[in-house]
Design a protein around this motif. Structure first.
Motif, PDB file in Angstrom:
ATOM      1  N   SER A 176     -52.463  13.884  -3.705  1.00 36.43           N
ATOM      2  CA  SER A 176     -51.576  14.585  -2.768  1.00 36.43           C
ATOM      3  C   SER A 176     -51.687  13.928  -1.404  1.00 36.43           C
ATOM      4  O   SER A 176     -52.687  13.264  -1.079  1.00 36.43           O
ATOM      5  N   TRP A 177     -50.676  14.138  -0.572  1.00 37.80           N
ATOM      6  CA  TRP A 177     -50.699  13.598   0.786  1.00 37.80           C
ATOM      7  C   TRP A 177     -51.814  14.191   1.632  1.00 37.80           C
ATOM      8  O   TRP A 177     -52.479  13.444   2.373  1.00 37.80           O
ATOM      9  N   PRO A 178     -52.069  15.500   1.585  1.00 34.99           N
ATOM     10  CA  PRO A 178     -53.194  16.017   2.370  1.00 34.99           C
ATOM     11  C   PRO A 178     -54.529  15.385   1.986  1.00 34.99           C
ATOM     12  O   PRO A 178     -55.365  15.106   2.849  1.00 34.99           O
ATOM     13  N   ASP A 281     -45.940   7.644   8.364  1.00 41.24           N
ATOM     14  CA  ASP A 281     -45.047   6.496   8.283  1.00 41.24           C
ATOM     15  C   ASP A 281     -44.659   6.204   6.837  1.00 41.24           C
ATOM     16  O   ASP A 281     -43.481   5.942   6.537  1.00 41.24           O
ATOM     17  N   ALA A 282     -45.632   6.261   5.929  1.00 36.17           N
ATOM     18  CA  ALA A 282     -45.342   6.006   4.514  1.00 36.17           C
ATOM     19  C   ALA A 282     -44.344   7.025   3.964  1.00 36.17           C
ATOM     20  O   ALA A 282     -43.413   6.670   3.225  1.00 36.17           O
ATOM     21  N   ARG A 283     -44.500   8.270   4.334  1.00 37.61           N
ATOM     22  CA  ARG A 283     -43.607   9.305   3.822  1.00 37.61           C
ATOM     23  C   ARG A 283     -42.192   9.152   4.381  1.00 37.61           C
ATOM     24  O   ARG A 283     -41.210   9.306   3.650  1.00 37.61           O
ATOM     25  N   VAL A 284     -42.092   8.831   5.662  1.00 40.02           N
ATOM     26  CA  VAL A 284     -40.771   8.630   6.272  1.00 40.02           C
ATOM     27  C   VAL A 284     -40.051   7.462   5.614  1.00 40.02           C
ATOM     28  O   VAL A 284     -38.818   7.474   5.455  1.00 40.02           O
ATOM     29  N   SER A 289     -45.358   9.788  -3.306  1.00 39.39           N
ATOM     30  CA  SER A 289     -46.716  10.260  -3.527  1.00 39.39           C
ATOM     31  C   SER A 289     -47.672   9.140  -3.155  1.00 39.39           C
ATOM     32  O   SER A 289     -47.253   7.984  -2.976  1.00 39.39           O
ATOM     33  N   PRO A 290     -48.972   9.433  -3.043  1.00 37.52           N
ATOM     34  CA  PRO A 290     -49.927   8.362  -2.748  1.00 37.52           C
ATOM     35  C   PRO A 290     -49.912   7.235  -3.773  1.00 37.52           C
ATOM     36  O   PRO A 290     -50.300   6.109  -3.441  1.00 37.52           O
ATOM     37  N   GLY A 312     -59.240   6.273  -2.896  1.00 38.44           N
ATOM     38  CA  GLY A 312     -58.398   6.854  -3.937  1.00 38.44           C
ATOM     39  C   GLY A 312     -57.051   6.199  -4.119  1.00 38.44           C
ATOM     40  O   GLY A 312     -56.129   6.805  -4.688  1.00 38.44           O
ATOM     41  N   LEU A 313     -56.882   4.940  -3.648  1.00 39.37           N
ATOM     42  CA  LEU A 313     -55.643   4.194  -3.861  1.00 39.37           C
ATOM     43  C   LEU A 313     -55.914   2.993  -4.758  1.00 39.37           C
ATOM     44  O   LEU A 313     -56.979   2.401  -4.701  1.00 39.37           O
ATOM     45  N   GLU A 314     -54.912   2.645  -5.555  1.00 41.09           N
ATOM     46  CA  GLU A 314     -55.053   1.509  -6.464  1.00 41.09           C
ATOM     47  C   GLU A 314     -55.138   0.196  -5.678  1.00 41.09           C
ATOM     48  O   GLU A 314     -54.396  -0.013  -4.709  1.00 41.09           O
ATOM     49  N   GLU A 315     -56.044  -0.661  -6.117  1.00 43.66           N
ATOM     50  CA  GLU A 315     -56.176  -1.973  -5.473  1.00 43.66           C
ATOM     51  C   GLU A 315     -55.402  -3.001  -6.257  1.00 43.66           C
ATOM     52  O   GLU A 315     -55.541  -3.115  -7.484  1.00 43.66           O
TER      53      GLU A 315
END
Length: 319
Positions: A176-178, A281-284, A289-290, A312-315
């Motif tokens: 999630s974004w939060p 910025d990513a959402r705009v 989703s992440p 928690g992001l894919e490399e």
């Protein structure tokens, strides 16, 4: 200058340097805990080895923690890795039987010793399950055993990797974004306080937006200047309206075809503020989703293996 064995002057940093006797006591304790621990030593029985003093700032604590690390390293050799949790910096010395942990807090630094296998299996359990509201998840990234690791060993200077001693965790993805804003904010806040306390080097990674033709950005930290982020804005116009929209997101300055935000103060509020800008910025720009965000070129000084298990992001590893 003769070392009298008495505590040194603070030298303007608010935390007195260790005396010769204090250095010996710290080194002797670390060696005993690591080589010959008793049953009562093992586990989370923390022994305070340094008080930082009330009101000491981040630079003062960083200098004091580096001094402790150097004292122990002179006796035990180079650590297996350094890193940090949401609570403070961490350095570990390990062998197959025992792991010695030096951990910093706002008020001081502690030593603990653990059985290596059970400690690393518990660490892995946290990262396997991740952060969230699931039955076996922890609710916040500040409960993870660490947020970042740097494996850097003498004689090895490799871009992108080196032999790793101990667990190399694989983190569950943020969902999630939060949670992404929390994980990124805590990581960046930790860098600003903990990198000066451990390796005093720069760190960063590239961030790519899959939802917008892999638009790139950079997030990082530089000693002396603090946290920063850039985002590619090559297709943005020069109108006052566009500049106003970018500044509304938190971006501070346009430099060529990129917008930049920087936070020089070394504290967690800086990390939180920068993470909020990056996520907004990513959402705009259309990220749903992440999972639409990927990282690559994760590095700390182009030296060693730098691991960000809490992000928690894919490399991405493409060339």
């Amino acid at each position: 200058m003769t070392d009298t064995g008495k505590p040194g002057m603070a030298d303007g940093n608010g935390v007195p340097a260790l005396s010769r006797d204090e250095r010996e006591r710290v080194a002797d304790l670390a060696e005993r805990l690591f080589r010959r621990p008793t049953q009562t030593d093992l586990g989370y029985n923390a022994l305070r080895v340094r008080e930082f003093g009330f009101g000491s700032g981040v630079p003062e604590r960083a200098r004091a923690f580096r001094e402790l690390t150097a004292v122990i390293e002179a006796r035990l050799g180079a650590p297996a890795w350094c890193g940090g949790s949401a609570k403070g910096p961490q350095v570990r010395w390990r062998d197959e039987r025992h792991t010695l942990v030096l951990e910093g807090w706002s008020a001081g630094a502690d030593l603990t010793v653990h059985h290596t296998g059970p400690l690393e299996r518990l660490d892995a359990w946290y990262f396997d399950h991740g952060v969230g509201d699931g039955e076996e998840q922890v609710p916040s990234h500040d409960m993870l055993p660490y947020l970042w690791q740097l494996h850097r060993h003498p004689g090895e200077r490799l871009v992108g990797g080196c032999d790793c001693l101990g667990l190399l965790p694989v983190a569950a993805p943020v969902t999630s974004w939060p949670l992404l804003e929390e994980s990124l904010g805590m990581l960046l806040g930790a860098w600003s306080e903990q990198l000066p306390a451990t390796v005093d080097d720069w760190a960063g990674f590239q961030l790519h937006h899959c939802a917008e033709d892999n638009r790139g950005g950079v997030v990082g930290f530089t000693p002396g200047t603090g946290l920063f982020a850039y985002v590619d804005d090559h297709d943005g116009d020069d109108s006052p309206e566009h500049a106003s929209a970018m500044r509304a997101l938190g971006w501070q300055q346009r430099i060529g075809q990129r917008w930049k935000a920087a936070f020089p103060d070394p504290d967690r509020r800086s990390g939180t503020a920068l993470a909020r800008i990056v996520v907004a910025d990513a959402r705009v720009r259309g990220a749903k989703s992440p999972a639409d965000l990927k990282v690559r070129d994760i590095s700390c000084g182009d030296d060693g293996r730098f691991v960000l298990p809490a992000l928690g992001l894919e490399e991405w590893y493409w060339g």
